[in-house]
Design an enzyme around this catalytic site. Structure first.
Site, PDB file in Angstrom:
ATOM      1  N   CYS A  25       5.789   3.334  -2.396  1.00  0.00           N
ATOM      2  CA  CYS A  25       7.225   3.612  -2.426  1.00  0.00           C
ATOM      3  C   CYS A  25       7.914   2.682  -3.416  1.00  0.00           C
ATOM      4  O   CYS A  25       7.630   1.483  -3.442  1.00  0.00           O
ATOM      5  CB  CYS A  25       7.842   3.341  -1.056  1.00  0.00           C
ATOM      6  SG  CYS A  25       7.480   4.619   0.132  1.00  0.00           S
ATOM      7  N   ALA A  57       4.944   7.972  -0.963  1.00  0.00           N
ATOM      8  CA  ALA A  57       5.381   8.744   0.203  1.00  0.00           C
ATOM      9  C   ALA A  57       6.606   9.559  -0.195  1.00  0.00           C
ATOM     10  O   ALA A  57       7.648   9.004  -0.539  1.00  0.00           O
ATOM     11  CB  ALA A  57       5.714   7.805   1.350  1.00  0.00           C
ATOM     12  N   TYR A 183       4.359   5.848  10.850  1.00  0.00           N
ATOM     13  CA  TYR A 183       5.345   6.888  10.559  1.00  0.00           C
ATOM     14  C   TYR A 183       5.106   8.088  11.494  1.00  0.00           C
ATOM     15  O   TYR A 183       4.287   8.024  12.403  1.00  0.00           O
ATOM     16  CB  TYR A 183       5.332   7.235   9.066  1.00  0.00           C
ATOM     17  CG  TYR A 183       5.758   6.016   8.249  1.00  0.00           C
ATOM     18  CD1 TYR A 183       7.035   5.480   8.409  1.00  0.00           C
ATOM     19  CD2 TYR A 183       4.877   5.360   7.395  1.00  0.00           C
ATOM     20  CE1 TYR A 183       7.427   4.335   7.719  1.00  0.00           C
ATOM     21  CE2 TYR A 183       5.268   4.210   6.701  1.00  0.00           C
ATOM     22  CZ  TYR A 183       6.539   3.707   6.867  1.00  0.00           C
ATOM     23  OH  TYR A 183       6.930   2.572   6.203  1.00  0.00           O
TER      24      TYR A 183
HETATM   25  C1  LIG Z   1       5.166  -1.609  -3.074  1.00  0.00           C
HETATM   26  C2  LIG Z   1       4.340  -0.919  -2.038  1.00  0.00           C
HETATM   27  C3  LIG Z   1       4.701   0.340  -1.590  1.00  0.00           C
HETATM   28  C4  LIG Z   1       3.904   1.024  -0.654  1.00  0.00           C
HETATM   29  N1  LIG Z   1       4.224   2.311  -0.305  1.00  0.00           N
HETATM   30  C5  LIG Z   1       3.353   3.037   0.449  1.00  0.00           C
HETATM   31  C6  LIG Z   1       3.529   4.427   0.616  1.00  0.00           C
HETATM   32  O1  LIG Z   1       4.421   5.061   0.040  1.00  0.00           O
HETATM   33  N2  LIG Z   1       2.649   5.085   1.426  1.00  0.00           N
HETATM   34  C7  LIG Z   1       1.596   4.438   2.028  1.00  0.00           C
HETATM   35  O2  LIG Z   1       0.817   5.084   2.752  1.00  0.00           O
HETATM   36  N3  LIG Z   1       1.380   3.125   1.831  1.00  0.00           N
HETATM   37  C8  LIG Z   1       2.207   2.422   1.043  1.00  0.00           C
HETATM   38  N4  LIG Z   1       1.936   1.102   0.770  1.00  0.00           N
HETATM   39  C9  LIG Z   1       0.679   0.527   1.265  1.00  0.00           C
HETATM   40  C10 LIG Z   1      -0.399   0.623   0.177  1.00  0.00           C
HETATM   41  O3  LIG Z   1      -0.659   1.965  -0.176  1.00  0.00           O
HETATM   42  C11 LIG Z   1      -1.704  -0.086   0.593  1.00  0.00           C
HETATM   43  O4  LIG Z   1      -2.279   0.616   1.675  1.00  0.00           O
HETATM   44  C12 LIG Z   1      -1.525  -1.531   0.982  1.00  0.00           C
HETATM   45  O5  LIG Z   1      -0.600  -2.198   0.144  1.00  0.00           O
HETATM   46  C13 LIG Z   1      -2.854  -2.293   0.981  1.00  0.00           C
HETATM   47  O6  LIG Z   1      -3.475  -2.238  -0.299  1.00  0.00           O
HETATM   48  P1  LIG Z   1      -3.357  -3.478  -1.351  1.00  0.00           P
HETATM   49  O7  LIG Z   1      -3.924  -4.674  -0.636  1.00  0.00           O
HETATM   50  O8  LIG Z   1      -4.203  -3.059  -2.541  1.00  0.00           O
HETATM   51  O9  LIG Z   1      -1.926  -3.640  -1.669  1.00  0.00           O
HETATM   52  C14 LIG Z   1       2.747   0.393  -0.129  1.00  0.00           C
HETATM   53  C15 LIG Z   1       2.409  -0.892  -0.557  1.00  0.00           C
HETATM   54  C16 LIG Z   1       3.173  -1.545  -1.507  1.00  0.00           C
HETATM   55  C17 LIG Z   1       2.732  -2.908  -1.985  1.00  0.00           C
END
Ligand SMILES: Cc1cc2nc3c(=O)[nH]c(=O)nc-3n(C[C@H](O)[C@H](O)[C@H](O)COP(=O)(O)O)c2cc1C
Length: 366
Positions: A25, A57, A183
């Site tokens: 997001c 999302a 959610y």
């Molecule tokens: C800026 C940001 C926005 C995110 N928005 C979503 C989202 O829209 N939908 C979702 O399922 N997870 C969202 N997440 C979670 C990530 O998809 C991911 O599952 C989580 O950050 C863990 O991975 P990472 O350690 O590589 O960041 C978001 C994470 C971040 C950092």
């Protein structure tokens, strides 16, 4: 040959490698419409060399947005704005694009994270009445959600299907349904947030009913030759909550319906969660699901190093890995991973001259 860079087929879609850009997001939309921020952000990530890019999302109805600045895909205007962004992104990249379709349920109506992220009450600007499986708020002092009645469930299920049709019209290659992070669909799955006494609550079968109906509606609305996948939280990290065994049961039910892949994240449903955060902290959840199903399973969460990602794929813990913060911090992470693992990766012709001399055969012209 690095396993991370072996192609994989999800449904009928073949990806160049096993690196997924997770949905993120951006809280930069206007009335659900993508803006030029999304052109910059997605355009940049589309030059990363990953196997697939997932659009953040995207709410299937206005009240399903986490915040008033979330992206939506519920009408002509939101579809057109997304179409405009995708036109720019695709003009310069052939990376497959997936979209995460979402409804935030009781976790909707919030401020942007950098404005504190707190819930905004329905009678305040940018706030609205939330809905959920039951009338239990996420935090005790929040405005409680309204429990959805049958009409409400049908409306949201149809909104998911409509959004999938819009995604298909935009030429999007895959849909990921957001069943994770506390959610709406997760609010139905977890016994901590679902206290319904009708056929949508109680037993595991009943709690899975609405998310499966949404899956079926999306599957029917999206072209049969394109994949529909699901993202879940593999556990609530709370005693008595949703857990990996139930995640496996859900995966099996989805697989029987033709689900093309299962993306295993965790948490987000209950403020009492205690998460053992660290490198690979969610990978064991993916592994347990992978042992029980044959569709591709995606692991995510603090995967930051090429060798770490390679080991997850090579030892069979997951079929793909997804990156969020890692690839925001280093948008050319897949290039650096290919260099470290001796693989090849796509680069736009405009960027070919950046190839370091030590990695003579790193780039394939996109
Ligand atoms: C800026 C940001 C926005 C995110 N928005 C979503 C989202 O829209 N939908 C979702 O399922 N997870 C969202 N997440 C979670 C990530 O998809 C991911 O599952 C989580 O950050 C863990 O991975 P990472 O350690 O590589 O960041 C978001 C994470 C971040 C950092």
């Amino acid at each position: 040959m690095a396993k991370l860079f072996e192609p994989i087929t999800i449904g009928n879609l073949t990806l160049d490698n096993r690196i997924v850009i997770a949905p993120m997001c951006q809280y930069s939309a206007e009335n659900g419409r993508m803006t030029d921020w999304h052109t910059i952000h997605l355009g940049n990530l589309a030059q990363s060399g990953a196997g697939i890019l997932t659009i953040e999302a995207s709410a299937v109805s206005p009240e399903g947005r986490i915040s008033y600045a979330d992206v939506g895909l519920w009408d002509e205007a939101t579809e057109q704005a997304m179409g405009q962004v995708l036109e720019s992104v695709r003009r310069w990249s052939d990376m497959p694009v997936a979209i995460q379709l979402a409804h935030a349920g009781r976790k909707a109506s919030t401020a942007k994270p950098w404005d504190g992220g707190a819930q905004i009450a329905p009678d305040h600007e940018n706030g609205w009445q939330t809905v959920s499986a039951s009338n239990l708020p996420f935090l005790p002092d929040e405005n409680p959600p309204e429990a959805l009645d049958r009409e409400g469930l049908a409306r949201i299920r149809d909104a998911f299907a409509d959004a999938a049709r819009r995604a298909a019209r935009l030429g999007i290659d895959a849909v990921q349904i957001h069943g994770a992070h506390g959610y709406l669909l997760h609010q139905f799955l977890s016994p901590l947030s679902n206290k319904r006494e009708d056929e949508y609550g109680g037993s595991l079968e009943n709690r899975m009913r609405f998310p499966l109906e949404v899956y079926d509606a999306v599957r029917a609305a999206f072209p049969a030759d394109k994949p529909v996948t699901m993202r879940v939280s593999g556990t609530d990290w709370v005693e008595g909550g949703w857990d990996v065994e139930q995640s496996i049961a859900f995966a099996k039910a989805l697989e029987a319906r033709g689900c093309a892949a299962y993306h295993v994240s965790s948490g987000g449903l209950d403020a009492a969660q205690t998460i053992p955060v660290g490198p690979n902290y969610q990978v064991p959840l993916a592994r347990k699901v992978k042992d029980a199903v044959s569709m591709p399973v995606i692991a995510v969460g603090l995967i930051t190093e090429p060798e770490q990602a390679e080991a997850i794929i090579a030892t069979g813990e997951a079929d793909m890995i997804a990156l969020a913060r890692t690839v925001l911090y280093d948008p050319r992470w897949p290039w650096h991973a290919a260099a470290a693992l001796g693989a090849k990766v796509k680069a736009a012709p405009q960027f070919l001259r950046s190839q370091p001399r030590a990695y003579k055969d790193l780039f394939v012209q996109a």
